[in-house]
Scaffold this motif. Structure first.
Motif, PDB file in Angstrom:
ATOM      1  N   PRO A  38       0.804  -1.222   0.000  1.00 57.74           N
ATOM      2  CA  PRO A  38       0.000   0.000   0.000  1.00 57.74           C
ATOM      3  C   PRO A  38       0.839   1.275   0.000  1.00 57.74           C
ATOM      4  N   LEU A  39       1.976   1.247   0.683  1.00 56.70           N
ATOM      5  CA  LEU A  39       2.857   2.409   0.701  1.00 56.70           C
ATOM      6  C   LEU A  39       3.504   2.620  -0.667  1.00 56.70           C
ATOM      7  N   GLU A  40       3.861   1.531  -1.339  1.00 55.93           N
ATOM      8  CA  GLU A  40       4.385   1.634  -2.704  1.00 55.93           C
ATOM      9  C   GLU A  40       3.343   2.264  -3.627  1.00 55.93           C
ATOM     10  N   ALA A  41       2.088   1.835  -3.467  1.00 56.02           N
ATOM     11  CA  ALA A  41       1.012   2.394  -4.288  1.00 56.02           C
ATOM     12  C   ALA A  41       0.863   3.890  -4.033  1.00 56.02           C
ATOM     13  N   MET A  42       0.901   4.290  -2.776  1.00 53.42           N
ATOM     14  CA  MET A  42       0.818   5.715  -2.452  1.00 53.42           C
ATOM     15  C   MET A  42       1.933   6.500  -3.134  1.00 53.42           C
ATOM     16  N   ALA A  43       3.143   5.948  -3.113  1.00 55.78           N
ATOM     17  CA  ALA A  43       4.290   6.619  -3.727  1.00 55.78           C
ATOM     18  C   ALA A  43       4.103   6.787  -5.228  1.00 55.78           C
ATOM     19  N   CYS A  44       3.290   5.919  -5.832  1.00 62.01           N
ATOM     20  CA  CYS A  44       3.027   5.973  -7.274  1.00 62.01           C
ATOM     21  C   CYS A  44       1.798   6.811  -7.608  1.00 62.01           C
ATOM     22  N   GLY A  45       1.207   7.447  -6.601  1.00 66.74           N
ATOM     23  CA  GLY A  45       0.039   8.282  -6.835  1.00 66.74           C
ATOM     24  C   GLY A  45      -1.242   7.502  -7.061  1.00 66.74           C
ATOM     25  N   THR A  46      -1.342   6.332  -6.422  1.00 72.26           N
ATOM     26  CA  THR A  46      -2.516   5.469  -6.577  1.00 72.26           C
ATOM     27  C   THR A  46      -3.299   5.399  -5.269  1.00 72.26           C
TER      28      THR A  46
ATOM     29  N   LYS B 293      -2.805  -4.122  11.040  1.00 73.68           N
ATOM     30  CA  LYS B 293      -1.988  -3.833  12.229  1.00 73.68           C
ATOM     31  C   LYS B 293      -0.614  -3.265  11.886  1.00 73.68           C
ATOM     32  N   GLY B 294       0.129  -3.919  11.020  1.00 72.89           N
ATOM     33  CA  GLY B 294       1.462  -3.421  10.700  1.00 72.89           C
ATOM     34  C   GLY B 294       1.456  -2.116   9.935  1.00 72.89           C
ATOM     35  N   SER B 295       0.387  -1.846   9.188  1.00 73.45           N
ATOM     36  CA  SER B 295       0.321  -0.648   8.354  1.00 73.45           C
ATOM     37  C   SER B 295      -0.117   0.598   9.127  1.00 73.45           C
ATOM     38  N   ARG B 296      -0.411   0.450  10.404  1.00 74.89           N
ATOM     39  CA  ARG B 296      -0.895   1.597  11.178  1.00 74.89           C
ATOM     40  C   ARG B 296       0.138   2.715  11.294  1.00 74.89           C
ATOM     41  N   ASP B 297       1.409   2.404  11.025  1.00 76.92           N
ATOM     42  CA  ASP B 297       2.447   3.428  11.106  1.00 76.92           C
ATOM     43  C   ASP B 297       2.383   4.414   9.942  1.00 76.92           C
ATOM     44  N   TYR B 298       1.628   4.090   8.887  1.00 77.16           N
ATOM     45  CA  TYR B 298       1.544   5.023   7.765  1.00 77.16           C
ATOM     46  C   TYR B 298       0.135   5.199   7.205  1.00 77.16           C
ATOM     47  N   ALA B 299      -0.741   4.224   7.365  1.00 78.07           N
ATOM     48  CA  ALA B 299      -2.073   4.289   6.761  1.00 78.07           C
ATOM     49  C   ALA B 299      -3.067   4.946   7.719  1.00 78.07           C
ATOM     50  N   ILE B 300      -3.709   6.006   7.254  1.00 80.58           N
ATOM     51  CA  ILE B 300      -4.670   6.750   8.071  1.00 80.58           C
ATOM     52  C   ILE B 300      -5.997   6.809   7.326  1.00 80.58           C
ATOM     53  N   ASP B 301      -7.023   6.247   7.935  1.00 80.24           N
ATOM     54  CA  ASP B 301      -8.334   6.151   7.293  1.00 80.24           C
ATOM     55  C   ASP B 301      -8.889   7.531   6.960  1.00 80.24           C
TER      56      ASP B 301
ATOM     57  N   PHE C 260      -7.594   9.745   5.161  1.00 85.42           N
ATOM     58  CA  PHE C 260      -6.517  10.696   4.842  1.00 85.42           C
ATOM     59  C   PHE C 260      -5.742  10.218   3.620  1.00 85.42           C
ATOM     60  N   ASN C 261      -5.088   9.071   3.739  1.00 87.17           N
ATOM     61  CA  ASN C 261      -4.326   8.543   2.605  1.00 87.17           C
ATOM     62  C   ASN C 261      -4.802   7.154   2.171  1.00 87.17           C
ATOM     63  N   ALA C 262      -5.860   6.655   2.804  1.00 88.92           N
ATOM     64  CA  ALA C 262      -6.426   5.345   2.466  1.00 88.92           C
ATOM     65  C   ALA C 262      -7.840   5.265   3.023  1.00 88.92           C
ATOM     66  N   LEU C 263      -8.621   4.349   2.481  1.00 89.20           N
ATOM     67  CA  LEU C 263      -9.894   3.986   3.099  1.00 89.20           C
ATOM     68  C   LEU C 263      -9.705   2.595   3.675  1.00 89.20           C
ATOM     69  N   ILE C 264      -9.952   2.472   4.985  1.00 83.09           N
ATOM     70  CA  ILE C 264      -9.548   1.265   5.715  1.00 83.09           C
ATOM     71  C   ILE C 264     -10.760   0.558   6.314  1.00 83.09           C
ATOM     72  N   SER C 265     -10.820  -0.752   6.109  1.00 82.56           N
ATOM     73  CA  SER C 265     -11.880  -1.603   6.664  1.00 82.56           C
ATOM     74  C   SER C 265     -11.264  -2.642   7.581  1.00 82.56           C
TER      75      SER C 265
ATOM     76  N   ARG D 220      -7.642  13.909  -3.153  1.00 82.26           N
ATOM     77  CA  ARG D 220      -7.155  14.152  -1.795  1.00 82.26           C
ATOM     78  C   ARG D 220      -6.306  12.989  -1.306  1.00 82.26           C
ATOM     79  N   MET D 221      -6.762  11.769  -1.577  1.00 82.60           N
ATOM     80  CA  MET D 221      -6.008  10.595  -1.150  1.00 82.60           C
ATOM     81  C   MET D 221      -4.668  10.485  -1.884  1.00 82.60           C
ATOM     82  N   ILE D 222      -4.662  10.825  -3.169  1.00 87.83           N
ATOM     83  CA  ILE D 222      -3.418  10.783  -3.937  1.00 87.83           C
ATOM     84  C   ILE D 222      -2.404  11.769  -3.359  1.00 87.83           C
ATOM     85  N   GLU D 223      -2.838  12.994  -3.131  1.00 83.90           N
ATOM     86  CA  GLU D 223      -1.943  14.019  -2.592  1.00 83.90           C
ATOM     87  C   GLU D 223      -1.383  13.612  -1.224  1.00 83.90           C
ATOM     88  N   ASN D 224      -2.243  13.152  -0.347  1.00 87.57           N
ATOM     89  CA  ASN D 224      -1.815  12.772   0.999  1.00 87.57           C
ATOM     90  C   ASN D 224      -0.948  11.514   0.978  1.00 87.57           C
ATOM     91  N   GLY D 225      -1.253  10.595   0.068  1.00 83.38           N
ATOM     92  CA  GLY D 225      -0.445   9.384  -0.062  1.00 83.38           C
ATOM     93  C   GLY D 225       0.968   9.697  -0.516  1.00 83.38           C
TER      94      GLY D 225
END
Length: 246
Positions: free
Chosen positions: A162-170, A178-186, A188-193, A217-222
């Motif tokens: 998911p972080l790689e995708a954010m870096a690519c503007g996706t 659990k492990g992604s909580r250090d960067y993924a914010i519902d 803001f930069n992702a929609l999380i379920s 907004r998600m692309i910019e924040n990602g």
């Protein structure tokens, strides 16, 4: 330390899981990949010295590219791994749900035999293409050419895709693994379920596909998030931990 209970038990069984927990209690100084992994260590070894060195992104490779696709359908990218903990079957059910409302083209990254297996056992009613054994360069192009990246793992020690995708503007639709909580914010930069919540994942995927302002907004924040996770920072934290040990 970058393992986690679900992965260890899936690969090594109950005996391996028992050994994993015992290893966390050893009198070591630990370097690990996330706050979640650190929590696992401290819960089993309260006095342990633990340093976090997050995985990094090579921003020279994982960056936005111009999309060349002529397909008018929305492109959803999914990485298939073939294990339950990665949530493959959840992703496929989500894709089937969404395709009933908005025609999609799915970009599968994974083994062709695995995709054939799912095609026979689950069945695909959507258009798709398959990419196997891809380089980071090709992977980055696939992220960039996709309208959304879908990630449905039940658990991760960090969860780099998911972080790689954010870096690519996706934009990213994902589970709280659990492990992604250090960067993924519902929101803001992702929609999380929650893991396994097919309805929520389907709804979130449709939101991103249909709401251009949300996507932007998600692309910019990602992109801003990804800039914080460089390999230089990883090396800095790793070297700091080694110096403190010595």
């Amino acid at each position: 330390m970058q393992d986690f209970p679900e992965l260890v038990e899936g690969n090594e069984g109950k005996l391996g899981l028992n050994m994993f927990y015992h290893s966390l209690k050893l009198p070591f100084s630990f370097i690990t990949v996330s706050s979640y992994a650190k929590q696992l260590i401290v819960e089993n070894n309260p006095t342990a010295k633990v340093t976090i060195a997050h995985p990094g992104i090579d921003l020279n490779i994982f960056r936005p590219r111009k999309a060349n696709s002529q397909n008018q359908k929305k492109r959803i990218m999914v990485i298939l791994r073939g294990s339950r903990v990665k949530g493959d079957e959840v992703a496929l059910e989500v894709l089937r749900n969404v395709n009933k409302k908005v025609p999609i083209h799915v970009v599968f990254v994974g083994g062709k035999s695995l995709v054939r297996h799912y095609s026979k056992t689950i069945g695909f009613d959507f258009e798709y293409s398959v990419f196997s054994n891809v380089s980071d360069e090709v992977l980055a192009k696939l992220y960039s050419s996709s309208d959304v990246f879908l990630h449905t793992s039940y658990a991760e020690s960090f969860g780099l895709p998911p972080l790689e995708a954010m870096a690519c503007g996706t934009p990213v639709v994902m589970t709280d693994n659990k492990g992604s909580r250090d960067y993924a914010i519902d929101g803001f930069n992702a929609l999380i379920s929650q893991p396994g919540d097919v309805k929520s994942l389907s709804d979130n995927l449709l939101k991103v596909i249909q709401d251009d302002k949300l996507r932007e907004r998600m692309i910019e924040n990602g992109l801003e998030t990804a800039k914080k996770f460089t390999w230089a920072k990883t090396v800095e934290n790793f070297e700091k931990a080694l110096k403190e040990i010595n």
